[in-house]
Design a protein around this motif. Structure first.
Motif, short mmCIF file in Angstrom:
data_model
loop_
_atom_site.label_atom_id
_atom_site.label_comp_id
_atom_site.label_asym_id
_atom_site.label_seq_id
_atom_site.Cartn_x
_atom_site.Cartn_y
_atom_site.Cartn_z
N GLU A 86 0.81 -1.22 0.00
CA GLU A 86 0.00 0.00 0.00
C GLU A 86 0.85 1.27 0.00
OE1 GLU A 86 -4.27 -0.72 2.02
OE2 GLU A 86 -2.59 -0.89 3.40
N ASP A 87 2.06 1.18 0.57
CA ASP A 87 2.91 2.37 0.62
C ASP A 87 3.69 2.58 -0.68
OD1 ASP A 87 4.76 0.35 0.71
OD2 ASP A 87 5.59 0.86 2.67
N GLY A 88 3.46 1.73 -1.68
CA GLY A 88 4.10 1.91 -2.97
C GLY A 88 5.39 1.13 -3.17
N ARG A 89 5.88 0.46 -2.14
CA ARG A 89 7.12 -0.30 -2.28
C ARG A 89 6.86 -1.57 -3.09
NH1 ARG A 89 9.25 -1.36 3.53
NH2 ARG A 89 7.03 -1.45 3.95
N VAL A 90 7.71 -1.79 -4.09
CA VAL A 90 7.56 -2.93 -5.00
C VAL A 90 8.18 -4.17 -4.38
CG1 VAL A 90 8.18 -3.85 -7.27
CG2 VAL A 90 7.56 -1.43 -7.02
N PHE A 91 7.41 -5.28 -4.38
CA PHE A 91 7.97 -6.54 -3.88
C PHE A 91 8.20 -7.55 -5.00
CE2 PHE A 91 3.34 -7.05 -3.45
CZ PHE A 91 3.14 -8.26 -4.10
N ASP A 92 7.60 -7.30 -6.18
CA ASP A 92 7.82 -8.20 -7.31
C ASP A 92 7.32 -7.52 -8.58
OD1 ASP A 92 8.60 -10.42 -8.72
OD2 ASP A 92 6.79 -11.57 -8.29
N THR A 93 7.89 -7.89 -9.73
CA THR A 93 7.45 -7.35 -11.01
C THR A 93 7.99 -8.23 -12.13
OG1 THR A 93 7.47 -5.42 -12.49
CG2 THR A 93 9.45 -5.82 -11.19
N SER A 94 7.34 -8.15 -13.28
CA SER A 94 7.82 -8.87 -14.47
C SER A 94 8.51 -7.92 -15.43
CB SER A 94 6.64 -9.55 -15.17
OG SER A 94 5.72 -8.57 -15.64
N ILE A 95 8.69 -6.66 -15.01
CA ILE A 95 9.26 -5.63 -15.88
C ILE A 95 10.66 -5.26 -15.38
CG2 ILE A 95 8.92 -3.34 -16.87
CD1 ILE A 95 5.93 -3.66 -16.20
N TYR A 96 11.67 -5.51 -16.20
CA TYR A 96 13.05 -5.27 -15.78
C TYR A 96 13.31 -3.80 -15.48
CZ TYR A 96 18.10 -4.80 -15.98
OH TYR A 96 19.40 -4.48 -15.69
N GLU A 97 12.75 -2.89 -16.30
CA GLU A 97 13.00 -1.47 -16.10
C GLU A 97 12.52 -1.00 -14.73
OE1 GLU A 97 13.33 -2.44 -20.24
OE2 GLU A 97 11.74 -2.85 -18.76
N ILE A 98 11.45 -1.59 -14.24
CA ILE A 98 10.95 -1.24 -12.91
C ILE A 98 11.80 -1.92 -11.84
CG2 ILE A 98 9.01 -1.56 -11.32
CD1 ILE A 98 7.14 -1.08 -13.65
N SER A 127 14.90 -2.64 -11.93
CA SER A 127 16.25 -2.07 -11.84
C SER A 127 16.26 -0.59 -11.48
CB SER A 127 16.97 -2.26 -13.18
OG SER A 127 16.26 -1.64 -14.24
N ASP A 128 15.09 0.01 -11.30
CA ASP A 128 15.01 1.45 -10.99
C ASP A 128 14.50 1.63 -9.56
OD1 ASP A 128 14.61 4.17 -10.83
OD2 ASP A 128 13.71 4.35 -12.82
N ASP A 129 15.44 1.79 -8.62
CA ASP A 129 15.06 1.96 -7.22
C ASP A 129 14.67 3.40 -6.90
OD1 ASP A 129 15.53 -0.71 -6.77
OD2 ASP A 129 17.60 -0.40 -6.12
N ALA A 130 15.08 4.34 -7.75
CA ALA A 130 14.76 5.74 -7.49
C ALA A 130 13.28 6.02 -7.69
CB ALA A 130 15.60 6.64 -8.39
N LEU A 131 12.74 5.57 -8.81
CA LEU A 131 11.32 5.79 -9.10
C LEU A 131 10.43 4.72 -8.50
CD1 LEU A 131 11.41 6.95 -12.85
CD2 LEU A 131 11.14 8.35 -10.80
N TYR A 132 11.01 3.53 -8.28
CA TYR A 132 10.22 2.42 -7.76
C TYR A 132 10.92 1.81 -6.55
CZ TYR A 132 8.21 2.92 -12.42
OH TYR A 132 7.62 3.42 -13.56
N PRO A 133 10.76 2.41 -5.37
CA PRO A 133 11.39 1.88 -4.15
C PRO A 133 10.95 0.43 -3.91
CG PRO A 133 10.45 4.06 -3.76
CD PRO A 133 9.95 3.61 -5.10
N LYS A 134 11.87 -0.36 -3.38
CA LYS A 134 11.60 -1.78 -3.19
C LYS A 134 11.38 -2.11 -1.71
CE LYS A 134 12.44 -2.42 -7.59
NZ LYS A 134 12.95 -1.09 -7.95
N SER A 135 10.60 -3.16 -1.47
CA SER A 135 10.43 -3.67 -0.12
C SER A 135 11.65 -4.52 0.24
CB SER A 135 9.16 -4.52 -0.03
OG SER A 135 9.34 -5.75 -0.73
N PHE A 136 11.82 -4.81 1.53
CA PHE A 136 12.98 -5.59 1.93
C PHE A 136 12.87 -7.04 1.47
CE2 PHE A 136 10.02 -6.46 5.33
CZ PHE A 136 10.29 -7.74 5.73
N THR A 137 11.67 -7.46 1.03
CA THR A 137 11.50 -8.82 0.52
C THR A 137 11.80 -8.92 -0.97
OG1 THR A 137 9.15 -8.41 0.09
CG2 THR A 137 9.73 -9.34 2.23
N PHE A 138 12.03 -7.78 -1.64
CA PHE A 138 12.29 -7.80 -3.08
C PHE A 138 13.64 -8.43 -3.37
CE2 PHE A 138 14.14 -6.00 -6.92
CZ PHE A 138 13.13 -6.20 -7.84
N SER A 139 13.69 -9.24 -4.42
CA SER A 139 14.94 -9.89 -4.81
C SER A 139 15.16 -9.69 -6.31
CB SER A 139 14.88 -11.39 -4.48
OG SER A 139 16.07 -12.04 -4.87
#
Length: 240
Positions: free
Chosen positions: A66-78, A80-92
């Motif tokens: 809900e806070d916008g942190r990404v935990f998974d995606t099928s899009i490489y550009e997202i 690999s971009d931590d500035a525009l798409y902050p990641k959760s600590f579970t993201f790998s």
């Protein structure tokens, strides 16, 4: 032997020849336009159909909290971009080649395979090339592993003086104990004073400050890996 007389050569009409070439070109162009129009017609017909139970669906997706942190995606550009798409600590982060469209069967979830319930049911009713936001309730998301659940008291009392094994001290604090030396607490972050070292044990005294904010479960303000929450020291009795 009879010899058939030669026929007089027929002169080609240059205008007729040019018109024949133009006619062929026009037919080819009409064929291409007809194909494109026909293809668009098929695409339009496909768009009118919606995803139903059992449909095979191929898509790009971005999974976030809900806070916008990404935990998974099928899009490489997202990914690999931590500035525009902050990641959760579970993201790998995975290999770039693994970021491909995701294929799933609508309504297939749980033990039957597929994906989580909220995702499998959320795509039903969508159309080709449509974008949508699917909000997944906790009960329709990932199953909870009871072994990973920890209950933490809102208010926790910490002893002022603690004694632990010297080996454990080195493991937790990442340093050897030095008598009367200050070092940050391995969990709470405030200063501790080593008051006794001997017989394989270390005794240290916690020295927090009332009102001090600590982050024992992770720093929520860390731009690289936000997690946890702020905790505040409510009281401190050095004689306790």
């Amino acid at each position: 032997m009879e010899i058939e007389p030669k026929k007089a050569p027929v002169e080609r009409d240059p205008i007729r020849t040019i018109m024949s070439v133009i006619s062929v070109l026009i037919v080819l162009v009409v064929g291409v336009i007809g194909y494109v129009v026909y293809d668009n017609s098929l695409r339009s017909e496909t768009i009118s159909k919606v995803v139903v139970d059992g449909s095979t669906v191929t898509m790009y997706y971005v999974g976030m909290f809900e806070d916008g942190r990404v935990f998974d995606t099928s899009i490489y550009e997202i990914a690999s971009d931590d500035a525009l798409y902050p990641k959760s600590f579970t993201f790998s982060m995975r290999e770039e080649s693994s970021y491909v469209p995701f294929e799933m069967t609508a309504s297939l979830y749980g033990e039957s395979g597929g994906t989580i319930k909220g995702f499998a049911l959320g795509v039903i009713g969508m159309k080709l090339n449509e974008k949508n936001i699917i909000v997944v309730a906790p009960e329709d998301g990932y199953a909870v592993d009871p072994t990973m659940v920890e209950t933490i008291d809102i208010v926790e009392a910490v002893p002022v003086v603690e004694t632990i094994d010297e080996t454990e001290f080195r493991t937790l604090f990442g340093t050897s104990p030095t008598l009367m030396a200050l070092t940050p607490h391995y969990k709470w972050g405030w200063d501790v004073l080593v008051v006794e070292v001997g017989s394989g044990f270390v005794t240290f005294k916690n020295i927090p400050t009332v009102g001090q904010v600590v982050t024992p479960f992770g720093d929520p303000n860390d731009p690289d890996s936000p997690m946890g929450w702020d905790c505040a020291v409510e009281s401190y009795d050095p004689l306790y």
